[in-house]
Design a protein around this motif. Structure first.
Motif, PDB file in Angstrom:
ATOM      1  N   ASN A   6      14.110 -29.459 -11.359  1.00  0.00           N
ATOM      2  CA  ASN A   6      14.201 -28.402 -10.350  1.00  0.00           C
ATOM      3  C   ASN A   6      12.943 -27.532 -10.366  1.00  0.00           C
ATOM      4  O   ASN A   6      12.391 -27.180  -9.307  1.00  0.00           O
ATOM      5  CB  ASN A   6      15.442 -27.549 -10.615  1.00  0.00           C
ATOM      6  CG  ASN A   6      15.721 -26.587  -9.477  1.00  0.00           C
ATOM      7  OD1 ASN A   6      15.563 -26.917  -8.302  1.00  0.00           O
ATOM      8  ND2 ASN A   6      16.135 -25.370  -9.823  1.00  0.00           N
ATOM      9  N   ILE A   7      12.480 -27.171 -11.574  1.00  0.00           N
ATOM     10  CA  ILE A   7      11.258 -26.372 -11.703  1.00  0.00           C
ATOM     11  C   ILE A   7      10.052 -27.152 -11.179  1.00  0.00           C
ATOM     12  O   ILE A   7       9.210 -26.613 -10.451  1.00  0.00           O
ATOM     13  CB  ILE A   7      11.046 -25.970 -13.183  1.00  0.00           C
ATOM     14  CG1 ILE A   7      12.056 -24.890 -13.576  1.00  0.00           C
ATOM     15  CG2 ILE A   7       9.614 -25.463 -13.426  1.00  0.00           C
ATOM     16  CD1 ILE A   7      12.024 -24.521 -15.042  1.00  0.00           C
ATOM     17  N   LYS A   9       9.980 -29.473  -8.948  1.00  0.00           N
ATOM     18  CA  LYS A   9      10.063 -29.543  -7.488  1.00  0.00           C
ATOM     19  C   LYS A   9       9.585 -28.252  -6.848  1.00  0.00           C
ATOM     20  O   LYS A   9       8.813 -28.261  -5.875  1.00  0.00           O
ATOM     21  CB  LYS A   9      11.494 -29.846  -7.064  1.00  0.00           C
ATOM     22  CG  LYS A   9      11.689 -29.937  -5.550  1.00  0.00           C
ATOM     23  CD  LYS A   9      13.145 -30.204  -5.196  1.00  0.00           C
ATOM     24  CE  LYS A   9      13.338 -30.236  -3.681  1.00  0.00           C
ATOM     25  NZ  LYS A   9      14.772 -30.464  -3.333  1.00  0.00           N
ATOM     26  N   LYS A  10      10.011 -27.102  -7.406  1.00  0.00           N
ATOM     27  CA  LYS A  10       9.641 -25.807  -6.832  1.00  0.00           C
ATOM     28  C   LYS A  10       8.137 -25.543  -6.985  1.00  0.00           C
ATOM     29  O   LYS A  10       7.482 -25.039  -6.071  1.00  0.00           O
ATOM     30  CB  LYS A  10      10.442 -24.691  -7.491  1.00  0.00           C
ATOM     31  CG  LYS A  10      11.906 -24.668  -7.052  1.00  0.00           C
ATOM     32  CD  LYS A  10      12.693 -23.579  -7.767  1.00  0.00           C
ATOM     33  CE  LYS A  10      14.146 -23.560  -7.304  1.00  0.00           C
ATOM     34  NZ  LYS A  10      14.963 -22.561  -8.040  1.00  0.00           N
ATOM     35  N   ASN A  12       5.843 -27.798  -7.272  1.00  0.00           N
ATOM     36  CA  ASN A  12       5.148 -28.769  -6.414  1.00  0.00           C
ATOM     37  C   ASN A  12       5.041 -28.268  -4.981  1.00  0.00           C
ATOM     38  O   ASN A  12       4.128 -28.654  -4.243  1.00  0.00           O
ATOM     39  CB  ASN A  12       5.878 -30.109  -6.455  1.00  0.00           C
ATOM     40  CG  ASN A  12       4.918 -31.274  -6.484  1.00  0.00           C
ATOM     41  OD1 ASN A  12       3.776 -31.135  -6.907  1.00  0.00           O
ATOM     42  ND2 ASN A  12       5.384 -32.423  -6.027  1.00  0.00           N
ATOM     43  N   GLN A  13       5.971 -27.418  -4.585  1.00  0.00           N
ATOM     44  CA  GLN A  13       5.967 -26.876  -3.228  1.00  0.00           C
ATOM     45  C   GLN A  13       5.023 -25.676  -3.074  1.00  0.00           C
ATOM     46  O   GLN A  13       4.740 -25.250  -1.962  1.00  0.00           O
ATOM     47  CB  GLN A  13       7.390 -26.463  -2.830  1.00  0.00           C
ATOM     48  CG  GLN A  13       8.347 -27.649  -2.695  1.00  0.00           C
ATOM     49  CD  GLN A  13       9.795 -27.221  -2.518  1.00  0.00           C
ATOM     50  OE1 GLN A  13      10.148 -26.068  -2.806  1.00  0.00           O
ATOM     51  NE2 GLN A  13      10.642 -28.136  -2.064  1.00  0.00           N
ATOM     52  N   LEU A  14       4.553 -25.124  -4.211  1.00  0.00           N
ATOM     53  CA  LEU A  14       3.643 -23.985  -4.167  1.00  0.00           C
ATOM     54  C   LEU A  14       2.241 -24.434  -3.780  1.00  0.00           C
ATOM     55  O   LEU A  14       1.814 -25.536  -4.145  1.00  0.00           O
ATOM     56  CB  LEU A  14       3.584 -23.293  -5.536  1.00  0.00           C
ATOM     57  CG  LEU A  14       4.857 -22.624  -6.050  1.00  0.00           C
ATOM     58  CD1 LEU A  14       4.647 -22.120  -7.472  1.00  0.00           C
ATOM     59  CD2 LEU A  14       5.270 -21.480  -5.136  1.00  0.00           C
ATOM     60  N   ASP A  24       9.750 -15.990  -9.239  1.00  0.00           N
ATOM     61  CA  ASP A  24       9.282 -16.774  -8.090  1.00  0.00           C
ATOM     62  C   ASP A  24       9.951 -18.137  -8.037  1.00  0.00           C
ATOM     63  O   ASP A  24      10.059 -18.745  -6.969  1.00  0.00           O
ATOM     64  CB  ASP A  24       7.759 -16.949  -8.157  1.00  0.00           C
ATOM     65  CG  ASP A  24       7.034 -15.623  -8.116  1.00  0.00           C
ATOM     66  OD1 ASP A  24       7.116 -14.938  -7.082  1.00  0.00           O
ATOM     67  OD2 ASP A  24       6.399 -15.259  -9.116  1.00  0.00           O
ATOM     68  N   LEU A  25      10.378 -18.630  -9.193  1.00  0.00           N
ATOM     69  CA  LEU A  25      11.040 -19.939  -9.250  1.00  0.00           C
ATOM     70  C   LEU A  25      12.557 -19.810  -9.139  1.00  0.00           C
ATOM     71  O   LEU A  25      13.265 -20.810  -9.183  1.00  0.00           O
ATOM     72  CB  LEU A  25      10.679 -20.645 -10.565  1.00  0.00           C
ATOM     73  CG  LEU A  25       9.187 -20.928 -10.788  1.00  0.00           C
ATOM     74  CD1 LEU A  25       8.963 -21.558 -12.156  1.00  0.00           C
ATOM     75  CD2 LEU A  25       8.627 -21.833  -9.694  1.00  0.00           C
ATOM     76  N   HIS A  26      13.032 -18.553  -9.003  1.00  0.00           N
ATOM     77  CA  HIS A  26      14.468 -18.270  -8.863  1.00  0.00           C
ATOM     78  C   HIS A  26      15.280 -18.872 -10.016  1.00  0.00           C
ATOM     79  O   HIS A  26      16.305 -19.532  -9.794  1.00  0.00           O
ATOM     80  CB  HIS A  26      14.978 -18.809  -7.517  1.00  0.00           C
ATOM     81  CG  HIS A  26      14.203 -18.295  -6.338  1.00  0.00           C
ATOM     82  ND1 HIS A  26      14.254 -16.979  -5.925  1.00  0.00           N
ATOM     83  CD2 HIS A  26      13.310 -18.915  -5.515  1.00  0.00           C
ATOM     84  CE1 HIS A  26      13.447 -16.815  -4.884  1.00  0.00           C
ATOM     85  NE2 HIS A  26      12.860 -17.955  -4.620  1.00  0.00           N
TER      86      HIS A  26
END
Length: 242
Positions: A6-7, A9-10, A12-14, A24-26
């Motif tokens: 999950n981390i 993926k998040k 990678n979207q930055l 920022d990663l919730h």
């Protein structure tokens, strides 16, 4: 989906060069321990870089090598909390940008009224100083300018005369509202700031009503030792400056 995937993926979207932290990663607080291990593994793999505890960035790869985030992006996580500004850059690095000195400091000063922001990392080194009031996005530039008034005798490679000329030029670029805000926040600063600001504003023929509160805030029995001549600041005697 696992915390690690999950981390990943998040992140990678930055965008490349983006700094980020746990918020920022919730990441939920009860997942911080697992997240810390996941982020540590990503640092080891050079997928991300660590700036300081809990703050990272995603490096940008170019044909010339790896790029770091720009200066303002490096500072951003420490100046904001939950999207609101809580601190601002001050000291020599700010005075360099204001055109008061050519020197660049080894350690950046960050001012905040509550949070002490000290960083001693490989990429970023900061020193915490206390601001005179709560920092917001609408007042931080005014506070930084007032800091320059406060430190005018100690700005590297900047004589009092040079500082007076540059601060006068900056004041003349401000809007009427910004000048009013400058006076409003100056009342929270030491007498030398209020006196010097008043003398410069009067010397620049700013409207008298702007200066009343500044003048009333000063003790006429207290002199401000700045070592300026009347040629350098013709209005100095009106503001108890020597």
């Amino acid at each position: 989906m696992t915390i690690t995937s999950n981390i990943y993926k998040k992140i990678n979207q930055l965008p490349n060069g983006k700094t980020f932290g746990y918020a920022d990663l919730h990441i939920a607080k009860n997942d911080y321990s697992a997240a810390a291990k996941a982020l540590s593994r990503l640092v080891e793999k050079n997928f991300i870089k660590k700036i300081s505890k809990g703050i990272f960035y995603k490096p940008e790869q170019t044909s010339f090598g790896e790029l770091m985030p720009d200066y303002q992006e490096l500072l951003r996580p420490y100046l904001f909390k939950n999207g609101k500004r809580i601190a601002y850059e001050t000291g020599t690095s700010l005075y360099n940008r204001l055109g008061l000195t050519s020197q660049i400091p080894f350690r950046i000063k960050i001012a905040s009224i509550h949070k002490r922001i000290n960083i001693d990392g490989k990429i970023l080194k900061t020193q915490a100083v206390k601001s005179y009031t709560k920092v917001t996005n609408s007042n931080y530039q005014i506070l930084g300018l007032l800091d320059a008034f406060k430190d005018i005798k100690h700005i590297p490679d900047c004589s009092i005369t040079q500082g007076l000329h540059r601060l006068s030029a900056i004041i003349n670029e401000l809007t009427h509202q910004q000048q009013k805000d400058l006076i409003k926040y100056a009342l929270l600063y030491p007498p030398r700031v209020r006196a010097l600001l008043g003398a410069i504003l009067e010397n620049e023929n700013k409207e008298v009503t702007l200066l009343i509160k500044l003048k009333e805030s000063l003790n006429p029995l207290t002199t401000i030792q700045l070592g300026v001549t009347k040629t350098e600041l013709p209005t100095k005697n009106n503001w108890y400056i020597k």
